[in-house]
Design an enzyme around this catalytic site. Structure first.
Site, short mmCIF file in Angstrom:
data_model
loop_
_atom_site.label_atom_id
_atom_site.label_comp_id
_atom_site.label_asym_id
_atom_site.label_seq_id
_atom_site.Cartn_x
_atom_site.Cartn_y
_atom_site.Cartn_z
N THR A 63 0.85 -1.18 0.00
CA THR A 63 0.00 0.00 0.00
C THR A 63 0.90 1.24 0.00
O THR A 63 1.90 1.29 0.70
CB THR A 63 -0.90 -0.01 1.26
OG1 THR A 63 -1.62 -1.25 1.29
CG2 THR A 63 -1.90 1.14 1.22
N PHE A 71 -3.27 -17.56 -6.03
CA PHE A 71 -4.27 -17.73 -4.97
C PHE A 71 -3.74 -18.54 -3.78
O PHE A 71 -4.51 -18.87 -2.88
CB PHE A 71 -5.52 -18.41 -5.53
CG PHE A 71 -6.24 -17.56 -6.56
CD1 PHE A 71 -7.08 -16.53 -6.16
CD2 PHE A 71 -6.04 -17.76 -7.92
CE1 PHE A 71 -7.74 -15.73 -7.09
CE2 PHE A 71 -6.69 -16.96 -8.86
CZ PHE A 71 -7.54 -15.95 -8.44
N CYS A 92 -1.98 -9.69 2.50
CA CYS A 92 -2.85 -9.52 1.34
C CYS A 92 -4.21 -8.88 1.62
O CYS A 92 -4.59 -7.93 0.93
CB CYS A 92 -3.07 -10.87 0.67
SG CYS A 92 -1.57 -11.50 -0.08
N GLN A 95 -5.91 -6.91 3.79
CA GLN A 95 -6.13 -5.47 3.97
C GLN A 95 -5.63 -4.68 2.77
O GLN A 95 -6.32 -3.81 2.25
CB GLN A 95 -5.43 -5.01 5.25
CG GLN A 95 -5.49 -3.51 5.41
CD GLN A 95 -5.21 -3.08 6.83
OE1 GLN A 95 -5.73 -3.65 7.78
NE2 GLN A 95 -4.40 -2.05 6.98
P1 NAD Z 1 7.70 -10.32 -1.04
O1 NAD Z 1 7.95 -8.97 -0.52
O2 NAD Z 1 7.90 -11.52 -0.17
O3 NAD Z 1 8.65 -10.57 -2.33
C1 NAD Z 1 8.83 -9.63 -3.33
C2 NAD Z 1 10.31 -9.67 -3.75
O4 NAD Z 1 10.48 -8.90 -4.95
C3 NAD Z 1 11.25 -9.05 -2.73
O5 NAD Z 1 12.19 -10.04 -2.30
C4 NAD Z 1 11.93 -7.90 -3.50
O6 NAD Z 1 13.30 -7.75 -3.16
C5 NAD Z 1 11.78 -8.36 -4.92
N1 NAD Z 1 11.88 -7.32 -5.94
C6 NAD Z 1 11.38 -6.06 -5.95
N2 NAD Z 1 11.66 -5.42 -7.11
C7 NAD Z 1 12.37 -6.30 -7.86
C8 NAD Z 1 12.94 -6.24 -9.17
N3 NAD Z 1 12.83 -5.16 -9.95
N4 NAD Z 1 13.61 -7.32 -9.62
C9 NAD Z 1 13.73 -8.42 -8.86
N5 NAD Z 1 13.19 -8.56 -7.63
C10 NAD Z 1 12.53 -7.50 -7.13
O7 NAD Z 1 6.24 -10.32 -1.63
P2 NAD Z 1 5.21 -11.56 -1.82
O8 NAD Z 1 4.50 -11.83 -0.55
O9 NAD Z 1 5.92 -12.67 -2.52
O10 NAD Z 1 4.15 -10.91 -2.80
C11 NAD Z 1 4.47 -10.62 -4.15
C12 NAD Z 1 3.19 -10.26 -4.88
O11 NAD Z 1 2.29 -11.37 -4.87
C13 NAD Z 1 2.42 -9.10 -4.25
O12 NAD Z 1 1.83 -8.34 -5.28
C14 NAD Z 1 1.34 -9.79 -3.44
O13 NAD Z 1 0.20 -8.99 -3.31
C15 NAD Z 1 1.03 -11.00 -4.29
N6 NAD Z 1 0.51 -12.15 -3.54
C16 NAD Z 1 1.02 -12.51 -2.31
C17 NAD Z 1 0.52 -13.62 -1.64
C18 NAD Z 1 1.06 -14.04 -0.30
O14 NAD Z 1 0.49 -14.93 0.31
N7 NAD Z 1 2.13 -13.46 0.20
C19 NAD Z 1 -0.47 -14.40 -2.24
C20 NAD Z 1 -0.96 -14.04 -3.48
C21 NAD Z 1 -0.45 -12.91 -4.12
C1 UDX Z 2 -4.89 -15.10 1.58
C2 UDX Z 2 -5.82 -15.88 0.64
O1 UDX Z 2 -6.41 -16.96 1.36
C3 UDX Z 2 -5.04 -16.41 -0.56
O2 UDX Z 2 -5.93 -17.04 -1.46
C4 UDX Z 2 -4.36 -15.25 -1.24
O3 UDX Z 2 -3.58 -15.71 -2.33
C5 UDX Z 2 -3.47 -14.49 -0.27
O4 UDX Z 2 -4.25 -14.06 0.86
P1 UDX Z 2 -3.11 -15.76 3.45
O5 UDX Z 2 -3.21 -14.32 3.84
O6 UDX Z 2 -1.78 -16.35 3.23
O7 UDX Z 2 -3.93 -16.01 2.10
O8 UDX Z 2 -3.83 -16.65 4.57
P2 UDX Z 2 -5.37 -16.98 4.94
O9 UDX Z 2 -5.44 -18.41 5.26
O10 UDX Z 2 -6.30 -16.48 3.93
O11 UDX Z 2 -5.57 -16.18 6.31
C6 UDX Z 2 -5.59 -14.78 6.36
C7 UDX Z 2 -5.95 -14.32 7.77
O12 UDX Z 2 -7.31 -14.62 8.07
C8 UDX Z 2 -5.12 -14.99 8.86
O13 UDX Z 2 -4.79 -14.03 9.85
C9 UDX Z 2 -6.07 -16.03 9.42
O14 UDX Z 2 -5.77 -16.37 10.75
C10 UDX Z 2 -7.40 -15.30 9.30
N1 UDX Z 2 -8.56 -16.21 9.26
C11 UDX Z 2 -8.71 -17.10 8.24
C12 UDX Z 2 -9.55 -16.12 10.25
O15 UDX Z 2 -9.43 -15.32 11.17
N2 UDX Z 2 -10.64 -16.94 10.17
C13 UDX Z 2 -10.81 -17.85 9.16
O16 UDX Z 2 -11.83 -18.54 9.15
C14 UDX Z 2 -9.81 -17.92 8.16
#
Ligand code: NAD
Ligand code: UDX
Length: 462
Positions: free
Chosen positions: A93, A160, A274, A276
């Site tokens: 954000t 996902f 993710c 928020q």
């Molecule tokens: P993260 O912060 O763990 O990883 C991102 C990485 O990208 C960092 O290590 C950073 O150094 C690197 N980076 C930034 N700019 C770069 C560049 N130009 N070249 C190479 N590397 C670079 O983030 P994340 O949790 O893996 O999330 C990545 C994306 O996926 C976000 O948009 C997020 O919203 C989305 N997403 C995350 C989740 C999750 O569960 N964490 C799930 C679904 C989607």
């Molecule tokens: C979420 C989505 O599930 C996933 O599909 C997307 O790609 C990334 O965002 P994540 O944030 O890794 O995944 O975990 P999730 O299992 O969704 O839990 C998110 C938060 O909700 C946690 O703090 C969890 O404890 C809470 N939660 C989940 C509840 O409080 N109650 C529930 O019933 C389920």
């Protein structure tokens, strides 16, 4: 060995790392290179202790690393040789400027795009893996077009997976979504990427759409999931006042096949990187398209979540005779959910900060979160106010109260009689995840407060 295709991924984070590892495992003939700007992160991926914890991940990485899976900081080399480039960089954000606190910060995403355009020596498929606002793929296509003479197809392939179950989610996804332009070149690119997933995902689960549907589906899925949690949490407050039990209510509505049983666990609030972020992003999009009613509708999901976290902290203070000043409180669990060491947006931060403000001394135990991370998240508190323990029993000894903030399985089987003996009386338990056996705890002598359960049977001791 001759590889049939070369893939690279920019961003070796929670998404890039596991996603590419599973592609490498399922497609031994494809060379997969995961790149990051952070040398530390890449070094960790190449070491015995990976930068993230996911059940089952270590084994798969070790099975493929050095064969067809590589982790590298040499972004240019990987981009040049790749046919398909995933961009999985962070999209947090925005902290300042227009849309601060709501809109997605796309600087890393655009920089990655410009960098690809500047070094590519031929046409490429660019895959948007990061979660981005609707229409971002179009912006990316323009950046690429204006900076290179080669043709790029931009696809949206949102991820996902949930943390803690990433490997399982990647191996057996409910669906894979690939969006692209509905032109011959766009459709060909969609097909090329979809065919990679079709090697292990049943064809009917590989959905193909236009670009905007794919981008919007990701934001919508997270908004719906978070909305279910805020909905049940709102009902939990009503339960506490009426004698209804939120777990019984959740079960009773969840067996209705139209509602379904998942994601109805009432809690101290949802966390994670993710929910928020993506809802704020959706809210910002709605406002910028002149749809304030839609924006307000989704924003309420976050308002409710903030209230739930605050309500929990207030309940702790009021139950403990309206003061926690000078009292030791044991915090069990700091990660935003079990089976991960990730603390991004964890409700534990809010609850701990409130307790510190009230003058409590905290001892925190989490099986996977590092001491450095907790210190960072809490703004390096003084050691006499907050200590991090390596053992749940040590954390609880001498405490007035226990707050369970993460649903780690190991908390269910602790010896609570032993813990009770070591605590200051009366002993309080605040179960923010409803995972403990409350009847048993009461039998031992604890005053138990749980989410969405009536407190009428808790008598304040004399
Ligand atoms: P993260 O912060 O763990 O990883 C991102 C990485 O990208 C960092 O290590 C950073 O150094 C690197 N980076 C930034 N700019 C770069 C560049 N130009 N070249 C190479 N590397 C670079 O983030 P994340 O949790 O893996 O999330 C990545 C994306 O996926 C976000 O948009 C997020 O919203 C989305 N997403 C995350 C989740 C999750 O569960 N964490 C799930 C679904 C989607
Ligand atoms: C979420 C989505 O599930 C996933 O599909 C997307 O790609 C990334 O965002 P994540 O944030 O890794 O995944 O975990 P999730 O299992 O969704 O839990 C998110 C938060 O909700 C946690 O703090 C969890 O404890 C809470 N939660 C989940 C509840 O409080 N109650 C529930 O019933 C389920």
């Amino acid at each position: 060995t001759e590889f049939t295709c070369r893939i690279c991924c920019l961003g070796a984070g929670y998404v890039g790392g596991p996603t590419m590892t599973v592609i490498a495992k399922m497609c031994p003939d494809i060379k997969v290179t995961v790149c990051d700007l952070s040398e530390r992160r890449i070094a960790a991926w190449n070491s015995k202790s990976l930068p993230i914890y996911e059940p089952g991940l270590q084994e798969i990485v070790e099975g493929a690393r050095g064969k067809n899976l590589f982790f590298s900081t040499d972004i240019d080399a990987a981009v040049r040789e790749a046919d398909i480039i995933f961009v999985s960089v962070n999209t947090p954000t925005k902290k300042s400027g227009i849309g601060a606190g709501q809109a997605a910060d796309l600087q890393y995403w655009e920089l990655a795009g410009r960098h690809i355009a500047s070094i590519a020596e031929g046409p490429k498929i660019i895959v948007e893996k990061s979660t981005v606002p609707v229409k971002t793929a179009a912006a990316m296509a323009r950046v690429l077009e204006s900076n290179s003479k080669f043709a790029f197809e931009v696809l949206s392939n949102p991820e996902f997976l949930a943390e803690g179950t990433a490997v399982e989610d990647l191996l057996r996804p409910d669906r894979v979504l690939v969006g692209g332009e509905q032109t011959p070149a766009g459709l060909a690119a969609i097909d090329k990427l979809a065919n990679i997933y079709r090697r292990w995902v049943p064809t009917e689960k590989v959905l193909t759409t236009n670009l905007w549907s794919a981008e919007l589906s990701k934001l919508t899925a997270n908004a719906f999931l978070a909305q279910r949690i805020s909905s049940i949490n709102s009902i939990s407050a009503l339960c506490e006042n009426t004698g209804a039990d939120v777990d019984e209510v959740a079960h009773a509505i969840g067996v209705d096949s139209r509602i379904g049983p998942k994601f109805l666990r009432a809690s101290v609030g949802f966390g994670g990187s993710c929910f928020q972020k993506d809802i704020l992003n959706l809210v910002y999009l709605c406002r910028s398209f002149g749809l304030p009613e839609v924006a307000n509708y989704w924003e309420a999901v976050i308002t409710m979540n903030n209230w739930q976290k605050q309500r929990f902290a207030e309940k702790m203070v009021s139950a403990m005779f309206n003061t926690v000043s000078g009292k030791k409180i044991a915090v069990l669990g700091f990660a935003f959910k079990k089976d991960t060491g990730d603390t991004r947006e964890t409700p534990a931060i809010h609850v701990c900060e409130q307790m510190i403000k009230e003058g409590a001394a905290l001892s925190i135990y989490d099986p996977k979160v590092t001491v450095e991370q907790m210190n960072y998240d809490l703004g390096s508190p003084s050691p006499d106010k907050v200590c991090m323990e390596q053992d749940a029993y040590v954390a609880c000894a001498g405490a007035h109260a226990i707050a369970v903030l993460t649903e780690w399985d190991e908390f269910k089987t602790l010896d609570y009689s032993r813990i009770y003996t070591s605590m200051v009386k009366p002993c309080f338990v605040f179960d923010g995840r409803n995972i403990l056996d409350h009847a048993k705890l009461r039998q031992i002598g604890f005053q138990v407060f749980a989410i969405g359960k009536s407190f009428s049977n808790e008598t304040v001791l004399d």
